[in-house]
Write a protein that holds these residues in place. Structure first.
Motif, PDB file in Angstrom:
ATOM      1  N   ASP A 115       0.876  -1.172   0.000  1.00  0.00           N
ATOM      2  CA  ASP A 115       0.000   0.000   0.000  1.00  0.00           C
ATOM      3  C   ASP A 115       0.911   1.219   0.000  1.00  0.00           C
ATOM      4  N   PRO A 116       0.923   1.986  -1.097  1.00  0.00           N
ATOM      5  CA  PRO A 116       1.863   3.111  -1.162  1.00  0.00           C
ATOM      6  C   PRO A 116       1.667   4.136  -0.054  1.00  0.00           C
ATOM      7  N   GLY A 117       0.454   4.250   0.453  1.00  0.00           N
ATOM      8  CA  GLY A 117       0.193   5.199   1.519  1.00  0.00           C
ATOM      9  C   GLY A 117       0.723   4.769   2.872  1.00  0.00           C
ATOM     10  N   SER A 118       0.869   3.462   3.079  1.00  0.00           N
ATOM     11  CA  SER A 118       1.315   3.001   4.389  1.00  0.00           C
ATOM     12  C   SER A 118       2.731   2.421   4.399  1.00  0.00           C
ATOM     13  N   TRP A 119       3.345   2.290   3.232  1.00  0.00           N
ATOM     14  CA  TRP A 119       4.718   1.757   3.182  1.00  0.00           C
ATOM     15  C   TRP A 119       5.667   2.874   3.559  1.00  0.00           C
ATOM     16  N   GLN A 120       6.078   2.860   4.801  1.00  0.00           N
ATOM     17  CA  GLN A 120       6.915   3.924   5.350  1.00  0.00           C
ATOM     18  C   GLN A 120       8.387   3.654   5.040  1.00  0.00           C
ATOM     19  N   LEU A 121       8.937   4.415   4.113  1.00  0.00           N
ATOM     20  CA  LEU A 121      10.335   4.262   3.704  1.00  0.00           C
ATOM     21  C   LEU A 121      11.123   5.503   4.084  1.00  0.00           C
ATOM     22  N   ARG A 122      12.392   5.296   4.368  1.00  0.00           N
ATOM     23  CA  ARG A 122      13.281   6.414   4.652  1.00  0.00           C
ATOM     24  C   ARG A 122      14.452   6.357   3.681  1.00  0.00           C
ATOM     25  N   PRO A 123      14.950   7.505   3.263  1.00  0.00           N
ATOM     26  CA  PRO A 123      16.112   7.507   2.369  1.00  0.00           C
ATOM     27  C   PRO A 123      17.351   7.007   3.109  1.00  0.00           C
ATOM     28  N   VAL A 124      18.164   6.216   2.418  1.00  0.00           N
ATOM     29  CA  VAL A 124      19.417   5.703   2.972  1.00  0.00           C
ATOM     30  C   VAL A 124      20.488   5.772   1.897  1.00  0.00           C
ATOM     31  N   LYS A 125      21.706   5.805   2.347  1.00  0.00           N
ATOM     32  CA  LYS A 125      22.851   5.723   1.452  1.00  0.00           C
ATOM     33  C   LYS A 125      23.472   4.352   1.685  1.00  0.00           C
ATOM     34  N   ILE A 126      23.563   3.558   0.640  1.00  0.00           N
ATOM     35  CA  ILE A 126      24.165   2.230   0.704  1.00  0.00           C
ATOM     36  C   ILE A 126      25.458   2.318  -0.109  1.00  0.00           C
ATOM     37  N   GLY A 127      26.567   2.515   0.587  1.00  0.00           N
ATOM     38  CA  GLY A 127      27.816   2.797  -0.123  1.00  0.00           C
ATOM     39  C   GLY A 127      27.592   4.050  -0.954  1.00  0.00           C
ATOM     40  N   PRO A 128      27.906   4.006  -2.252  1.00  0.00           N
ATOM     41  CA  PRO A 128      27.699   5.184  -3.095  1.00  0.00           C
ATOM     42  C   PRO A 128      26.284   5.309  -3.665  1.00  0.00           C
ATOM     43  N   TYR A 129      25.382   4.380  -3.319  1.00  0.00           N
ATOM     44  CA  TYR A 129      24.074   4.309  -3.957  1.00  0.00           C
ATOM     45  C   TYR A 129      22.969   4.897  -3.085  1.00  0.00           C
ATOM     46  N   ASP A 130      22.021   5.555  -3.742  1.00  0.00           N
ATOM     47  CA  ASP A 130      20.838   6.065  -3.059  1.00  0.00           C
ATOM     48  C   ASP A 130      19.814   4.943  -2.965  1.00  0.00           C
ATOM     49  N   GLY A 131      19.198   4.837  -1.785  1.00  0.00           N
ATOM     50  CA  GLY A 131      18.223   3.783  -1.586  1.00  0.00           C
ATOM     51  C   GLY A 131      17.103   4.210  -0.668  1.00  0.00           C
ATOM     52  N   LEU A 132      16.197   3.268  -0.454  1.00  0.00           N
ATOM     53  CA  LEU A 132      15.084   3.454   0.463  1.00  0.00           C
ATOM     54  C   LEU A 132      15.002   2.214   1.348  1.00  0.00           C
ATOM     55  N   ALA A 133      14.638   2.422   2.609  1.00  0.00           N
ATOM     56  CA  ALA A 133      14.593   1.307   3.559  1.00  0.00           C
ATOM     57  C   ALA A 133      13.346   1.407   4.417  1.00  0.00           C
ATOM     58  N   ASP A 134      12.886   0.239   4.844  1.00  0.00           N
ATOM     59  CA  ASP A 134      11.907   0.167   5.914  1.00  0.00           C
ATOM     60  C   ASP A 134      12.528  -0.691   7.002  1.00  0.00           C
ATOM     61  N   ASP A 135      11.719  -1.266   7.854  1.00  0.00           N
ATOM     62  CA  ASP A 135      12.242  -1.993   9.004  1.00  0.00           C
ATOM     63  C   ASP A 135      13.084  -3.213   8.632  1.00  0.00           C
ATOM     64  N   ASP A 136      12.652  -3.960   7.590  1.00  0.00           N
ATOM     65  CA  ASP A 136      13.336  -5.218   7.295  1.00  0.00           C
ATOM     66  C   ASP A 136      13.870  -5.358   5.879  1.00  0.00           C
ATOM     67  N   GLU A 137      13.821  -4.301   5.082  1.00  0.00           N
ATOM     68  CA  GLU A 137      14.368  -4.384   3.734  1.00  0.00           C
ATOM     69  C   GLU A 137      14.924  -3.042   3.296  1.00  0.00           C
ATOM     70  N   VAL A 138      15.866  -3.122   2.378  1.00  0.00           N
ATOM     71  CA  VAL A 138      16.439  -1.936   1.754  1.00  0.00           C
ATOM     72  C   VAL A 138      16.613  -2.239   0.272  1.00  0.00           C
ATOM     73  N   PHE A 139      16.320  -1.261  -0.565  1.00  0.00           N
ATOM     74  CA  PHE A 139      16.564  -1.411  -1.991  1.00  0.00           C
ATOM     75  C   PHE A 139      17.249  -0.152  -2.490  1.00  0.00           C
ATOM     76  N   TYR A 140      18.069  -0.325  -3.531  1.00  0.00           N
ATOM     77  CA  TYR A 140      18.871   0.786  -4.023  1.00  0.00           C
ATOM     78  C   TYR A 140      19.158   0.612  -5.503  1.00  0.00           C
TER      79      TYR A 140
END
Length: 173
Positions: A115-140
């Motif tokens: 649900d895009p309205g409830s998926w709470q993601l925060r911006p993260v830096k993974i090495g040199p890459y921009d990503g988004l994370a929640d409690d149990d996953e990160v993608f970049y």
């Protein structure tokens, strides 16, 4: 032996004895990467950090909506009821529609049925890459068309385990 050699070669497992038995037409030689070397890579990405206490790995390749996934999943089990539990997953995603981090995010909303309205993601830096994370996953996004995702069981592992594993999952140099 030729049938066994073909099966072993298709799995990426090859030995000098297998090469000799298969003859000069063998597609691989003993100088191929070792099983240990291949175990630390997935689809051209190196795995430099794994949290302690993870289970047995299995590899998968699949496609969804013109995006190709390669993943390695570590599971522990079986428990007393015979069930297995996923400890950790690393994935590469490759597809033309993954043009930027927002396109990756939009794709994952649909793929993971979030649900895009409830998926709470925060911006993260993974090495040199921009990503988004929640409690149990990160993608970049690694580069347009190539992305990575790491998820783990947060009942057993920490956020530091998640970020450290993701930082250590990157393209081979």
């Amino acid at each position: 032996m030729r049938c066994s050699a073909v099966i072993l070669a298709s799995l990426g497992v090859w030995t000098a004895a297998g090469a000799a038995a298969a003859g000069a037409s063998a597609p691989y030689s003993a100088s191929s990467p070792s099983i240990e070397q291949r175990a630390r890579t997935v689809d051209g990405f190196v795995i430099e950090h794994l949290p302690g206490g993870i289970g047995t790995p299995s590899d998968f390749e699949y496609e969804w909506e013109d995006v190709v996934f390669h993943s390695r999943v570590w599971e522990t089990g079986p428990d007393p009821e015979g069930a297995f539990k996923v400890d950790l997953t690393v994935k590469t995603l490759r597809g033309a529609k993954l043009t930027d981090l927002e396109a990756l995010h939009t794709f994952l909303i649909e793929y993971e049925e979030k649900d895009p309205g409830s998926w709470q993601l925060r911006p993260v830096k993974i090495g040199p890459y921009d990503g988004l994370a929640d409690d149990d996953e990160v993608f970049y996004l690694v580069t347009p068309g190539v992305a990575a995702e790491v998820s783990l069981d947060r009942t057993r592992f920490t956020e530091d385990d998640l970020i450290n594993t993701a930082t250590g999952f990157h393209p081979e140099n």
